[in-house]
Write a protein that holds these residues in place. Structure first.
Motif, PDB file in Angstrom:
ATOM      1  N   ALA A   1       0.819  -1.210   0.000  1.00  0.00           N
ATOM      2  CA  ALA A   1       0.000   0.000   0.000  1.00  0.00           C
ATOM      3  C   ALA A   1       0.852   1.259   0.000  1.00  0.00           C
ATOM      4  O   ALA A   1       0.602   2.204  -0.763  1.00  0.00           O
ATOM      5  CB  ALA A   1      -0.927  -0.001   1.209  1.00  0.00           C
TER       6      ALA A   1
ATOM      7  N   ASP B   1      -0.951  -0.276  -3.832  1.00  0.00           N
ATOM      8  CA  ASP B   1      -1.777  -1.467  -4.012  1.00  0.00           C
ATOM      9  C   ASP B   1      -2.460  -1.787  -2.684  1.00  0.00           C
ATOM     10  O   ASP B   1      -1.842  -2.310  -1.752  1.00  0.00           O
ATOM     11  CB  ASP B   1      -0.902  -2.631  -4.463  1.00  0.00           C
ATOM     12  CG  ASP B   1      -1.688  -3.933  -4.620  1.00  0.00           C
ATOM     13  OD1 ASP B   1      -2.932  -3.893  -4.523  1.00  0.00           O
ATOM     14  OD2 ASP B   1      -1.044  -4.974  -4.831  1.00  0.00           O
ATOM     15  N   VAL B   2      -3.756  -1.477  -2.576  1.00  0.00           N
ATOM     16  CA  VAL B   2      -4.461  -1.680  -1.317  1.00  0.00           C
ATOM     17  C   VAL B   2      -5.150  -3.040  -1.240  1.00  0.00           C
ATOM     18  O   VAL B   2      -5.758  -3.368  -0.225  1.00  0.00           O
ATOM     19  CB  VAL B   2      -5.500  -0.570  -1.070  1.00  0.00           C
ATOM     20  CG1 VAL B   2      -4.826   0.788  -1.029  1.00  0.00           C
ATOM     21  CG2 VAL B   2      -6.592  -0.597  -2.135  1.00  0.00           C
TER      22      VAL B   2
ATOM     23  N   VAL C   1      -4.010   6.768   0.409  1.00  0.00           N
ATOM     24  CA  VAL C   1      -2.756   6.138   0.019  1.00  0.00           C
ATOM     25  C   VAL C   1      -1.912   7.148  -0.739  1.00  0.00           C
ATOM     26  O   VAL C   1      -2.354   7.706  -1.721  1.00  0.00           O
ATOM     27  CB  VAL C   1      -2.994   4.891  -0.854  1.00  0.00           C
ATOM     28  CG1 VAL C   1      -1.679   4.260  -1.238  1.00  0.00           C
ATOM     29  CG2 VAL C   1      -3.861   3.889  -0.100  1.00  0.00           C
TER      30      VAL C   1
END
Length: 389
Positions: free
Chosen positions: A359, A364-365, A380
């Motif tokens: 993240a 990229d969560v 983010v």
């Protein structure tokens, strides 16, 4: 006499890293050199990131090196409870992620892990029924779980779980991190934390971001988490090697309140009775107490039937959350927090460590949403350019 406050895992051979002295510049500053923090560092190094790691005491001096040495899949809740609380899809995704992580832990620290399974032993008739409900839910989703009925109790066995030496694992990771280019410092408690700056008593880290991975006492360093994370004292003791009983796998009893395993040398390491220690066990003080230690010793003598001398007594601080799910989020601009594993930090902490790096660095969560659900919508930051080493 028992070794006061020293975990059974400590063989006395480790030399601590020096404290931070003066200013230093890096890409990411990781606070906490337990299993989670060292996994974060491993992930950062794999991305070519410059890393400085700090610990207030030493590598795995907190719960990461002072726990029961269990590698258990899933969340704090038993699987059927996790399905009820968090939904089947998320409960199953978390369980599968922890199964993958356990193998990664074994691969990263060879010789420290034994995949011997684990057992949940029921303390009464109600818990026998609860074990049956758990088995039904797990088997319906294709997860390893079988009924167990033997002289030492009735309950469940989980073939994919394991046992390990948590302190040895962290020391292996720390040594690998240094060889990979990380700069690690012990006896360097953070006194102030910003997204681009961490202060210690004798030094300063200038960085692009900070990842705080300390679990117990997390709310002291990051007051934003007061009320969401609460620190508890977890107490343990260990006996001298014994052949009085044979415990082939980690055991947990009374819904996990008590837990024990037999080490390769025959010693019994056991923890528990936090719920019977009273409100005083909700504390940041990691000093063993007579009340809980007496309960543990009585259980060893009467329930387990072990009369070998007590050789070690110790405790650790661990963070708990109301939901049983961890904290994984950006609490300030450039400052990420990891913790609140509710006693499951050995595996869950590593999963969270990889998720927060994805993240914070990649934007990229998805890995965090596996843990915390689709409604998790953090701010983010944009992925930054690589920092100078």
């Amino acid at each position: 006499m028992p070794v006061a406050y020293q975990p059974v895992w400590d063989d006395g051979s480790w030399t601590a890293f020096p404290p931070l002295q003066g200013p230093i510049t890096t890409g990411t500053c990781v606070i906490g050199l337990g299993g989670t923090g060292l996994t974060v560092i491993e992930e950062l190094l794999a991305r070519g990131e410059a890393v400085v790691g700090l610990d207030a005491a030493d590598v795995a001096a907190g719960a990461a090196g002072r726990n029961g040495g269990f590698l258990l899949a899933g969340t704090y809740d038993f699987y059927h409870d996790a399905v009820r609380k968090h939904g089947r899809d998320r409960a199953l995704a978390i369980y599968q992620a922890t199964l993958v992580e356990m193998q990664r832990i074994a691969d990263a620290a060879p010789g420290t892990v034994r995949f011997v399974g684990s057992r949940r032993i029921a303390a009464d008739d109600w818990e026998i029924g609860d074990c049956k409900a758990q088995m039904e839910a797990m088997q319906a989703d294709g997860l390893a779980c079988e009924w167990y009925d033997a002289a030492d109790g009735v309950g469940l066995t989980f073939a994919t779980d394991g046992a390990f030496n948590p302190l040895a694992r962290c020391r292996v990771l720390a040594q690998k991190a240094v060889r990979g280019g990380a700069q690690l410092f012990s006896r360097s408690p953070a006194t102030a934390v910003q997204g681009t700056r961490v202060e210690t008593a004798q030094g300063t880290v200038h960085c692009d971001r900070v990842i705080v991975a300390i679990d117990g006492r997390l709310e002291l360093l990051l007051p934003e988490l007061i009320g969401r994370v609460r620190t508890a004292r977890l107490q343990m003791l260990a006996t001298a090697p014994t052949t009085e009983i044979s415990v082939p796998a980690p055991m947990y009893y009374r819904e996990g309140h008590e837990y024990w395993q037999q080490l390769p040398d025959g010693s019994i390491a056991i923890g528990g009775f936090r719920d019977q220690g009273g409100p005083s066990e909700w504390t940041c003080d990691a000093t063993p107490t007579d009340t809980v230690q007496q309960l543990l010793e009585s259980f060893v003598r009467t329930h387990l039937g072990v009369h070998a001398p007590i050789t070690h007594r110790w405790a650790a601080s661990a963070g708990y959350t109301e939901s049983g799910l961890p904290v994984v989020e950006q609490v300030r601009e450039g400052v990420w927090a990891l913790g609140g594993y509710s006693g499951t930090g050995n595996v869950m902490g590593a999963v969270c460590g990889r998720a927060v790096v994805a993240a914070a660095l990649d934007g990229d969560v998805a890995p965090v949403r596996v843990l915390l659900g689709e409604h998790w919508l953090p701010e983010v930051p944009a992925v930054t350019a690589p920092s100078l080493s």
